[in-house]
Design a protein around this motif. Structure first.
Motif, short mmCIF file in Angstrom:
data_model
loop_
_atom_site.label_atom_id
_atom_site.label_comp_id
_atom_site.label_asym_id
_atom_site.label_seq_id
_atom_site.Cartn_x
_atom_site.Cartn_y
_atom_site.Cartn_z
N ILE A 178 0.97 -1.01 -0.11
CA ILE A 178 -0.15 0.01 0.15
C ILE A 178 0.94 1.08 0.00
O ILE A 178 1.60 1.29 0.75
CB ILE A 178 -1.05 -0.07 1.27
CG1 ILE A 178 -1.87 -1.22 1.48
CG2 ILE A 178 -1.79 1.17 1.26
CD1 ILE A 178 -2.57 -1.38 2.56
N GLU A 179 0.72 2.11 -0.82
CA GLU A 179 1.61 3.35 -1.15
C GLU A 179 0.57 4.66 -0.86
O GLU A 179 -0.22 4.85 -1.77
CB GLU A 179 2.38 3.36 -2.28
CG GLU A 179 3.27 4.55 -2.44
CD GLU A 179 3.87 4.52 -3.94
OE1 GLU A 179 5.03 5.32 -3.77
OE2 GLU A 179 3.23 4.02 -4.91
N LEU A 180 0.95 5.45 -0.20
CA LEU A 180 0.31 6.93 0.10
C LEU A 180 1.11 7.79 -0.46
O LEU A 180 2.25 7.97 -0.27
CB LEU A 180 0.06 7.03 1.56
CG LEU A 180 -0.74 8.40 1.78
CD1 LEU A 180 -1.99 8.36 1.18
CD2 LEU A 180 -0.62 8.71 3.39
N THR A 181 0.39 8.73 -1.42
CA THR A 181 1.14 9.77 -2.10
C THR A 181 0.44 11.17 -1.91
O THR A 181 -1.10 10.88 -1.43
CB THR A 181 1.64 9.31 -3.56
OG1 THR A 181 0.19 9.28 -4.28
CG2 THR A 181 2.11 8.00 -3.42
N ALA A 182 1.00 11.97 -2.52
CA ALA A 182 0.10 13.26 -2.36
C ALA A 182 -1.20 13.24 -3.42
O ALA A 182 -2.08 13.95 -3.49
CB ALA A 182 0.84 14.55 -2.72
N THR B 202 -4.30 -4.63 -8.61
CA THR B 202 -3.90 -3.25 -8.38
C THR B 202 -5.15 -2.39 -8.09
O THR B 202 -6.22 -2.44 -9.06
CB THR B 202 -2.69 -2.74 -9.18
OG1 THR B 202 -2.61 -1.52 -8.67
CG2 THR B 202 -3.38 -2.71 -10.69
N GLU B 203 -5.26 -1.55 -7.36
CA GLU B 203 -6.31 -0.53 -7.25
C GLU B 203 -5.80 0.81 -7.06
O GLU B 203 -4.86 0.81 -6.03
CB GLU B 203 -7.58 -0.79 -6.24
CG GLU B 203 -8.25 -1.99 -6.54
CD GLU B 203 -9.24 -1.72 -7.60
OE1 GLU B 203 -9.42 -0.57 -7.80
OE2 GLU B 203 -9.97 -2.57 -8.14
N ASP C 235 -11.44 1.81 2.78
CA ASP C 235 -12.09 1.69 1.45
C ASP C 235 -10.70 0.69 0.96
O ASP C 235 -11.27 -0.28 0.33
CB ASP C 235 -12.42 2.92 1.00
CG ASP C 235 -13.48 3.59 1.42
OD1 ASP C 235 -14.00 3.04 2.25
OD2 ASP C 235 -13.91 4.73 1.00
N ALA C 236 -9.57 0.97 0.91
CA ALA C 236 -8.58 0.44 0.32
C ALA C 236 -8.28 -0.97 0.85
O ALA C 236 -8.25 -2.14 0.19
CB ALA C 236 -7.20 0.96 0.18
N SER D 151 1.32 -13.00 3.00
CA SER D 151 2.25 -13.47 3.84
C SER D 151 2.89 -12.21 4.36
O SER D 151 3.40 -12.50 5.49
CB SER D 151 3.68 -14.06 3.03
OG SER D 151 3.36 -15.32 2.29
N GLN D 152 2.58 -11.15 3.87
CA GLN D 152 3.07 -9.83 4.71
C GLN D 152 2.40 -8.59 3.87
O GLN D 152 1.96 -8.87 2.77
CB GLN D 152 4.63 -9.60 4.41
CG GLN D 152 5.00 -8.58 5.43
CD GLN D 152 6.55 -8.38 5.46
OE1 GLN D 152 7.30 -8.79 4.17
NE2 GLN D 152 7.44 -7.94 6.61
N ILE D 153 2.14 -7.60 4.54
CA ILE D 153 1.66 -6.33 4.02
C ILE D 153 2.58 -5.24 4.33
O ILE D 153 2.86 -5.07 5.36
CB ILE D 153 0.22 -5.98 4.58
CG1 ILE D 153 -0.67 -7.23 4.35
CG2 ILE D 153 -0.39 -4.71 4.06
CD1 ILE D 153 -2.06 -6.70 5.03
N GLY D 154 3.01 -4.38 3.21
CA GLY D 154 3.89 -3.41 3.46
C GLY D 154 3.26 -2.02 3.20
O GLY D 154 2.42 -2.12 2.35
#
Length: 281
Positions: A82-86, A103-104, A123-124, A140-143
């Motif tokens: 999961i990547e948070l950007t502007a 991917t979403e 929501d994500a 197996s893992q969430i980053g």
């Protein structure tokens, strides 16, 4: 000059890193690449197999009398990122070898708040949970990468309002038992390029620089441990109309960096697209 001793965790990271970059290696060249005897390598590979991280398949020997067991990452392992950007919150699922399964992308509100960003994460995660349940995928893992995330505190985030403690609680409720790791965005980009670029230009200690809405870097070295990478803030970017750079401020860091006097002239900026570069320290 003698090499510094490595921890077992560092050695495991080096083995997995070489397998990620190469796509698979026979034992003798892998042992040489990570500076281990084949006996020591075998013990670590045994543990990695037991953890379901690698597999070893029989392949034709590369030369007469050569090895026939090709060691590679296990493609059955599923990881979520999961990547948070502007601009958006992106979520995806992929394998250890880099293939992307899902991917979403959810747009970020124009004026994000802790509450609105928290709802977006919910929501994500709901979309991710629905996808994994429909396909019976066990993660197996969430980053999760968050811009500006402090190294010593998960609460300080000066760039985008994000309650990491709240998000961690959501993950614990929706993905019980799945290991979760949060990191600074620049560390995520640095690790991706270091391990995912076949002809990465640097070895040994160097500074990876990420230029986006701000200017940040991460000190890199081999072998890489994720929690050993130190993100540093180098400055801020101010953009004018059309994505042109209006101003840039560079601040001092704890170790000297050689910067060009007119370094912004070397950056290709278009519609606030990010560009990455690596600069030796």
């Amino acid at each position: 000059m003698s090499e510094q001793p490595r921890s077992r965790r560092q050695t495991r990271a080096a083995i997995l890193g070489h397998l990620l970059q190469s796509g698979g290696m026979f034992r003798p060249p892998l042992a040489k690449a990570v500076r281990l005897s084949e006996a020591s390598l075998s013990r670590i590979l045994f543990d990695l197999k037991a953890e379901g991280l690698i597999e070893e398949m029989r392949r034709p020997a590369p030369y007469v009398g050569g090895p026939t067991g090709l060691v590679s990452l296990d493609n059955a392992v599923a990881l979520a990122a999961i990547e948070l950007t502007a601009q958006r919150l992106s979520v995806g699922v992929g394998g250890l070898s880099g293939e992307l399964h899902y991917t979403e992308r959810l747009p970020l509100p124009k004026a994000p708040t802790l509450e609105s960003v928290g709802r977006l994460f919910h929501d994500a995660l709901q979309l991710l949970q629905d996808w994994t349940r429909r396909r019976r995928v066990q993660l197996s893992q969430i980053g999760i990468s968050v811009p500006g995330l402090g190294r010593l505190s998960e609460l300080a985030n000066p760039i985008i309002p994000c309650d990491v403690r709240l998000v961690r609680g959501m993950l614990g409720d929706m993905f019980t038992g799945v290991p979760v790791e949060f990191t600074n965005s620049v560390v995520a980009h640095a690790t991706f390029h270091r391990r995912g670029t076949e002809d990465y230009p640097f070895t040994g200690p160097h500074l990876f620089v990420f230029v986006g809405q701000g200017v940040a870097g991460a000190w890199m070295d081999d072998p890489i441990e994720a929690d050993a990478l130190l993100p540093v803030e180098l400055g801020h970017m101010v953009f004018g109309d059309g994505g042109r750079l209006a101003a840039a401020a560079i601040v001092a860091v704890s170790r000297p960096i050689r910067l060009f006097r007119h370094w912004p002239d070397f950056l290709v900026l278009a519609s606030r697209n990010c560009c990455n570069s690596a600069t030796r320290g």
